[in-house]
Design a protein around this motif. Structure first.
Motif, PDB file in Angstrom:
ATOM      1  N   SER A 296       4.738   7.299   2.034  1.00  0.00           N
ATOM      2  CA  SER A 296       4.313   6.165   3.235  1.00  0.00           C
ATOM      3  C   SER A 296       3.908   4.901   2.461  1.00  0.00           C
ATOM      4  CB  SER A 296       2.951   6.873   3.734  1.00  0.00           C
ATOM      5  OG  SER A 296       3.263   8.181   4.204  1.00  0.00           O
ATOM      6  N   PRO A 297       5.017   4.153   1.905  1.00  0.00           N
ATOM      7  CA  PRO A 297       4.687   2.720   1.732  1.00  0.00           C
ATOM      8  C   PRO A 297       4.402   1.930   3.008  1.00  0.00           C
ATOM      9  CG  PRO A 297       6.818   3.325   1.338  1.00  0.00           C
ATOM     10  CD  PRO A 297       6.366   4.486   1.834  1.00  0.00           C
ATOM     11  N   ARG A 298       3.838   0.843   2.596  1.00  0.00           N
ATOM     12  CA  ARG A 298       3.455  -0.253   3.712  1.00  0.00           C
ATOM     13  C   ARG A 298       3.534  -1.633   3.050  1.00  0.00           C
ATOM     14  NH1 ARG A 298       3.739   3.755   6.434  1.00  0.00           N
ATOM     15  NH2 ARG A 298       2.265   4.704   7.684  1.00  0.00           N
ATOM     16  N   ASN A 299       4.559  -2.321   3.576  1.00  0.00           N
ATOM     17  CA  ASN A 299       4.624  -3.772   2.825  1.00  0.00           C
ATOM     18  C   ASN A 299       4.204  -4.737   3.677  1.00  0.00           C
ATOM     19  OD1 ASN A 299       5.528  -5.723   1.179  1.00  0.00           O
ATOM     20  ND2 ASN A 299       7.504  -5.835   2.158  1.00  0.00           N
TER      21      ASN A 299
ATOM     22  N   ARG B 144       7.779  -0.474   6.431  1.00  0.00           N
ATOM     23  CA  ARG B 144       7.038   0.877   6.288  1.00  0.00           C
ATOM     24  C   ARG B 144       7.864   1.892   6.039  1.00  0.00           C
ATOM     25  NH1 ARG B 144       3.152   2.127  10.948  1.00  0.00           N
ATOM     26  NH2 ARG B 144       4.362   4.087  11.071  1.00  0.00           N
TER      27      ARG B 144
ATOM     28  N   ARG C   4      -3.108   0.391  -3.653  1.00  0.00           N
ATOM     29  CA  ARG C   4      -2.816  -0.916  -3.137  1.00  0.00           C
ATOM     30  C   ARG C   4      -2.540  -1.813  -4.235  1.00  0.00           C
ATOM     31  NH1 ARG C   4      -7.352  -3.772   0.444  1.00  0.00           N
ATOM     32  NH2 ARG C   4      -8.975  -3.123  -1.061  1.00  0.00           N
TER      33      ARG C   4
ATOM     34  N   GLU D 221       0.895  -1.314  -0.045  1.00  0.00           N
ATOM     35  CA  GLU D 221       0.006  -0.038  -0.020  1.00  0.00           C
ATOM     36  C   GLU D 221       0.954   1.189   0.109  1.00  0.00           C
ATOM     37  OE1 GLU D 221      -3.988   0.791   2.276  1.00  0.00           O
ATOM     38  OE2 GLU D 221      -2.524   1.023   3.485  1.00  0.00           O
ATOM     39  N   TYR D 222       0.558   2.269  -0.701  1.00  0.00           N
ATOM     40  CA  TYR D 222       1.248   3.440  -0.679  1.00  0.00           C
ATOM     41  C   TYR D 222       0.363   4.701  -0.826  1.00  0.00           C
ATOM     42  CZ  TYR D 222       0.333   2.811  -5.691  1.00  0.00           C
ATOM     43  OH  TYR D 222      -0.219   2.550  -6.944  1.00  0.00           O
ATOM     44  N   SER D 223       0.588   5.837  -0.550  1.00  0.00           N
ATOM     45  CA  SER D 223      -0.149   7.242  -0.533  1.00  0.00           C
ATOM     46  C   SER D 223       0.254   8.006  -1.846  1.00  0.00           C
ATOM     47  CB  SER D 223      -0.044   7.979   0.753  1.00  0.00           C
ATOM     48  OG  SER D 223      -0.505   7.372   1.589  1.00  0.00           O
TER      49      SER D 223
ATOM     50  N   ARG E 294      -4.961   6.793  -1.108  1.00  0.00           N
ATOM     51  CA  ARG E 294      -4.241   5.466  -0.909  1.00  0.00           C
ATOM     52  C   ARG E 294      -4.507   4.534  -2.161  1.00  0.00           C
ATOM     53  NH1 ARG E 294      -0.462   5.531   2.611  1.00  0.00           N
ATOM     54  NH2 ARG E 294      -0.684   2.978   3.212  1.00  0.00           N
TER      55      ARG E 294
ATOM     56  N   ALA F 227       4.896   9.195  -4.911  1.00  0.00           N
ATOM     57  CA  ALA F 227       4.304   8.430  -3.978  1.00  0.00           C
ATOM     58  C   ALA F 227       4.901   8.558  -2.816  1.00  0.00           C
ATOM     59  CB  ALA F 227       3.756   7.045  -4.377  1.00  0.00           C
TER      60      ALA F 227
ATOM     61  N   VAL G 270      11.871  -0.246  -2.977  1.00  0.00           N
ATOM     62  CA  VAL G 270      10.971   1.038  -3.526  1.00  0.00           C
ATOM     63  C   VAL G 270      12.111   1.748  -4.207  1.00  0.00           C
ATOM     64  CG1 VAL G 270       9.105   0.736  -2.009  1.00  0.00           C
ATOM     65  CG2 VAL G 270      11.046   2.146  -1.403  1.00  0.00           C
TER      66      VAL G 270
END
Length: 116
Positions: free
Chosen positions: A72-75, A102, A46, A32-34, A44, A70, A83
């Motif tokens: 604030s990625p969340r893995n 993250r 994903r 997920e990313y913003s 957001r 983009a 990234v």
């Protein structure tokens, strides 16, 4: 005796193939990313079960001339998410751990590569 061994080996191999779920080339989970939308509001996005070892340029931010990167990625996948600051997996890179990796708003990205 050899025929029985061959049949047992073939049956075991078939069982193993059926028992392993999903594609062997995909990272299981969600990334997920913003990003800033056209109106400037944070949105957001994903990627679900992404392919491993294939560069993914994030479509919302792939063109540096038309968008901000983009952030604030969340893995939440079972693979390392590398990234990149530029499209096509070029530029500076940063690795996010599997499941809990993250980055903050300061971590900018335009593409990602999942490494198993």
């Amino acid at each position: 005796m050899r025929l029985r061994t061959a049949v047992l080996a073939a049956a075991s191999a078939l069982t193993l193939l059926v028992a392993v779920p999903g594609s062997a080339g995909a990272a299981a989970g969600e990334f997920e990313y913003s990003f800033a939308g056209l109106d400037g509001a944070t949105q957001r996005a994903r990627i679900l079960d992404p392919e491993s070892d294939e560069c993914i340029s994030l479509p919302e931010v792939a063109d540096p001339a038309a968008s901000e990167p983009a952030f604030s990625p969340r893995n939440r996948t079972d693979a390392v998410a590398r990234v990149f600051t530029n499209p096509d997996c070029t530029g500076d890179a940063f690795d996010l751990r599997p499941f809990t990796g993250r980055g903050s708003e300061r971590l900018k990205l335009r593409s990602v590569l999942f490494i198993r």
